[in-house]
Design a protein around this motif. Sequence first.
Motif, mmCIF file in Angstrom:
data_model
loop_
_atom_site.group_PDB
_atom_site.id
_atom_site.type_symbol
_atom_site.label_atom_id
_atom_site.label_comp_id
_atom_site.label_asym_id
_atom_site.label_seq_id
_atom_site.Cartn_x
_atom_site.Cartn_y
_atom_site.Cartn_z
ATOM 1 N N PHE A 97 -112.697 -22.885 9.616
ATOM 2 C CA PHE A 97 -113.077 -24.635 8.908
ATOM 3 C C PHE A 97 -115.025 -24.612 8.402
ATOM 4 O O PHE A 97 -115.114 -25.852 7.475
ATOM 5 N N TYR A 98 -115.535 -23.679 9.357
ATOM 6 C CA TYR A 98 -116.768 -24.218 8.962
ATOM 7 C C TYR A 98 -117.522 -23.812 7.199
ATOM 8 O O TYR A 98 -117.911 -24.629 6.897
ATOM 9 N N THR A 99 -116.495 -22.994 7.144
ATOM 10 C CA THR A 99 -116.893 -21.906 5.350
ATOM 11 C C THR A 99 -116.267 -23.091 4.493
ATOM 12 O O THR A 99 -117.201 -23.515 3.325
ATOM 13 N N VAL A 100 -115.678 -23.805 5.120
ATOM 14 C CA VAL A 100 -114.652 -24.040 4.134
ATOM 15 C C VAL A 100 -114.977 -25.672 3.818
ATOM 16 O O VAL A 100 -115.140 -26.062 2.549
ATOM 17 N N ARG A 101 -115.863 -25.743 4.994
ATOM 18 C CA ARG A 101 -116.254 -27.413 5.186
ATOM 19 C C ARG A 101 -117.627 -27.569 3.782
ATOM 20 O O ARG A 101 -117.563 -28.575 3.231
ATOM 21 N N VAL A 102 -118.643 -26.259 4.505
ATOM 22 C CA VAL A 102 -119.514 -25.997 3.839
ATOM 23 C C VAL A 102 -118.872 -25.797 2.049
ATOM 24 O O VAL A 102 -120.190 -26.881 1.211
ATOM 25 N N TYR A 103 -118.107 -25.694 2.550
ATOM 26 C CA TYR A 103 -118.372 -24.849 0.955
ATOM 27 C C TYR A 103 -117.624 -25.794 -0.421
ATOM 28 O O TYR A 103 -118.045 -26.463 -1.089
ATOM 29 N N ILE A 104 -116.812 -27.073 0.550
ATOM 30 C CA ILE A 104 -116.676 -28.418 0.080
ATOM 31 C C ILE A 104 -117.596 -29.084 0.129
ATOM 32 O O ILE A 104 -117.653 -29.576 -1.468
ATOM 33 N N TYR A 118 -119.603 -28.710 -4.250
ATOM 34 C CA TYR A 118 -118.682 -29.495 -5.658
ATOM 35 C C TYR A 118 -120.137 -30.881 -5.375
ATOM 36 O O TYR A 118 -119.677 -31.000 -6.073
ATOM 37 N N THR A 119 -120.440 -31.172 -4.180
ATOM 38 C CA THR A 119 -121.716 -32.340 -3.872
ATOM 39 C C THR A 119 -122.539 -31.783 -5.807
ATOM 40 O O THR A 119 -122.542 -32.495 -6.361
ATOM 41 N N CYS A 148 -112.799 -29.335 -10.671
ATOM 42 C CA CYS A 148 -112.505 -31.165 -9.755
ATOM 43 C C CYS A 148 -110.721 -30.528 -9.546
ATOM 44 O O CYS A 148 -110.645 -30.776 -8.570
ATOM 45 N N THR A 149 -109.968 -29.555 -10.018
ATOM 46 C CA THR A 149 -108.454 -29.209 -9.492
ATOM 47 C C THR A 149 -108.962 -28.467 -8.259
ATOM 48 O O THR A 149 -108.030 -29.157 -7.497
ATOM 49 N N VAL A 150 -109.556 -28.061 -8.556
ATOM 50 C CA VAL A 150 -109.546 -27.120 -7.342
ATOM 51 C C VAL A 150 -110.437 -28.119 -5.951
ATOM 52 O O VAL A 150 -109.878 -27.759 -5.026
ATOM 53 N N MET A 151 -110.863 -28.375 -6.335
ATOM 54 C CA MET A 151 -111.739 -29.449 -4.715
ATOM 55 C C MET A 151 -111.034 -30.777 -4.660
ATOM 56 O O MET A 151 -110.956 -30.250 -4.128
ATOM 57 N N ILE A 152 -109.877 -31.048 -5.076
ATOM 58 C CA ILE A 152 -108.758 -31.831 -4.774
ATOM 59 C C ILE A 152 -108.197 -31.076 -4.474
ATOM 60 O O ILE A 152 -107.178 -31.573 -3.360
ATOM 61 N N LEU A 153 -107.394 -30.300 -4.931
ATOM 62 C CA LEU A 153 -106.337 -28.868 -3.783
ATOM 63 C C LEU A 153 -106.672 -28.625 -2.099
ATOM 64 O O LEU A 153 -106.250 -29.375 -1.598
#
Length: 555
Positions: free
Chosen positions: A403-410, A414-415, A436-441
């Motif tokens: 989850f931390y890698t995913v969080r960093v990822y997002i 994306y920012t 953007c679609t990936v980001m929303i998903l």
Amino acid sequence: MWNLQTALAILGTLCLTSISGYKNGKVEKSCESMMPEHHSQPNTTASPYTLTVNASKFSPGDNIRVTLSGSEHFEGFLIQARDATNLDGPAIGSFTLVDPEISQRLTCNSIEVRIGSAVSHTSNAKKTEIQVIWKAPSKAPPTVQFLATVLAHYKIFWLKLPGPVISQGDVTPAPSQSTTFTSEGCGTSKSCLIDPVSCNPSVDTNCFFLSYSTLGQTVSFELSGPAQGYVSFALSKDKWMGDDDAYLCINDEGRVSVEAAHTTGRTYPEVSSKSVLTDVGWRVSDGVIQCKFSRSIYTPQDPVRFSLNNSYYLFVAHGTAEYGMIHRHTWQPLISSHHQIITGPPEILTGSRSPLLMKYHGALMLIAWMLAGSTGKLMAAYFKPDWPEQTLFGQKIWFQVCFYTVRVYINVVYTVMLLFQLMSGSEAGAHPYLGCTVMILAFCQPIMAAFRPAPDSSRRWIFNWLHWGVGNAAEIIAVVSMFFGIRQQSLLLPYPWTTGVLSAFVVWTIVLKLVLKLHKHDVIRKGLYQQFEVKNILLIYLFLTSIQLSVQMFM
Ligand SMILES: *[C@@H]1O[C@H](CO)[C@@H](O)[C@H](O)[C@H]1NC(C)=O
Ligand SMILES: *[C@@H]1O[C@H](CO)[C@@H](O)[C@H](O)[C@H]1NC(C)=O
Ligand SMILES: *[C@@H]1O[C@H](CO)[C@@H](O)[C@H](O)[C@H]1NC(C)=O
């Protein structure tokens, strides 16, 4: 005897008239050939004399100042304007005098009498400069060239020296016979912006080249580059487009028009109606557009043009054109790494096409996808059982890694991406939309997880499927988006090589997933090798390939 005497007398008179004709400048006899009647051969060495004009374009009735000047004295001259496509044809237009003391008008054409269709000297007094005004006739050919025969002294003269070509309205002068541009002398006699670094436009057709050098009050520019439609450069006060002083060389079916323009943000550049460019020339060959022109440092007649004694960033852009109208460049322009005073000392400038931010975005996205998207997910999916109960700061390690890698990822990546898109607004095609679609998903996933039903709930299967579906959709779209992303011209990645590498990586990830899945479901016999070791080796390998690939692609 009588015959010989007569012959001698006639010869003597002829000689006398032609000599006196040369001295007083009444050289109408030379109108057609422009050849002085001295019975000597014209000098073929480089002449010390030049013809210049104060405009590159004309309309019927326009006055154009023609200047003949030399680094050495001259005694006589004959200046005419002729159809640039027919230099043996009749003289065109008419001249008026600036200084009647040293110049006079001649009536040249016998068929259609035009007073003042040529100018010549009035005496053999030594001079180094002469100015006359040429008035364009109501019916003129599209391009007109000025020609001059210059006498240094009685037997030393240059015949029909080619002068500048000027054109009517939108027509551009015929190709210049000038030699091809070269990067020789860059940094010593002229400043150059070259891309790729140290290519030479005289031998390399894949070379973007801009050079400029100052002589007195004028700056001469040379621009060359491989392009279908146009090459252009702009002087800019900052590194962003808009409010720039631009110069376009547009190829319209084999003819190139050279224009000065002003860019106002994202709209079509406003082409200047005032002609400030002189000594214009161009060439098209091997898909390379070359053009050159001169401009004075200050252009009070066209205040939109920048003064060249100031410091500017240089942009070189190219793209396609249709019917002489340019299309927005699909490539990022080449931007000089720093700003330079155009009239300053010669320098070799380097440039970059891709804003660094965009490169960082690309590298970060790739690393994030490879590590978090592939490695992270694989760890979550297949390594959970390996560290089932190990904890760090009270949380299970696999949970943290995932989850931390995913969080960093997002959050981080994306920012950066959004910031970049906002700042550049570059034409990135489908890439930002897919991103953007990936980001929303990706945002949906943890939210769904937070509100998931308990493991024993009867509706738990809905969540499981949804979670799985959204996760996979996001991953597939992310992969597609990456393929669009790395093809962006501005990154200057070596397409199609990068597409191949990325495809190989995607195939490799899929194979790895399959192997792990088979492994997990006991299809591959666990007894064959130590399960733990195989997985770890695969994981480390995947990790290293990810980093290596990302670094290689963008460095
Ligand atoms: C050309 O002119 C130069 C002087 O400018 C002279 O020295 C030279 O001999 C001339 N050459 C010919 C071929 O007339
Ligand atoms: C060129 O010079 C002539 C005569 O001085 C003037 O009338 C004309 O406006 C000038 N053209 C340009 C473009 O400066
Ligand atoms: C350029 O010339 C203008 C007008 O003469 C002057 O105001 C300006 O200070 C000059 N700029 C530089 C950098 O010399």
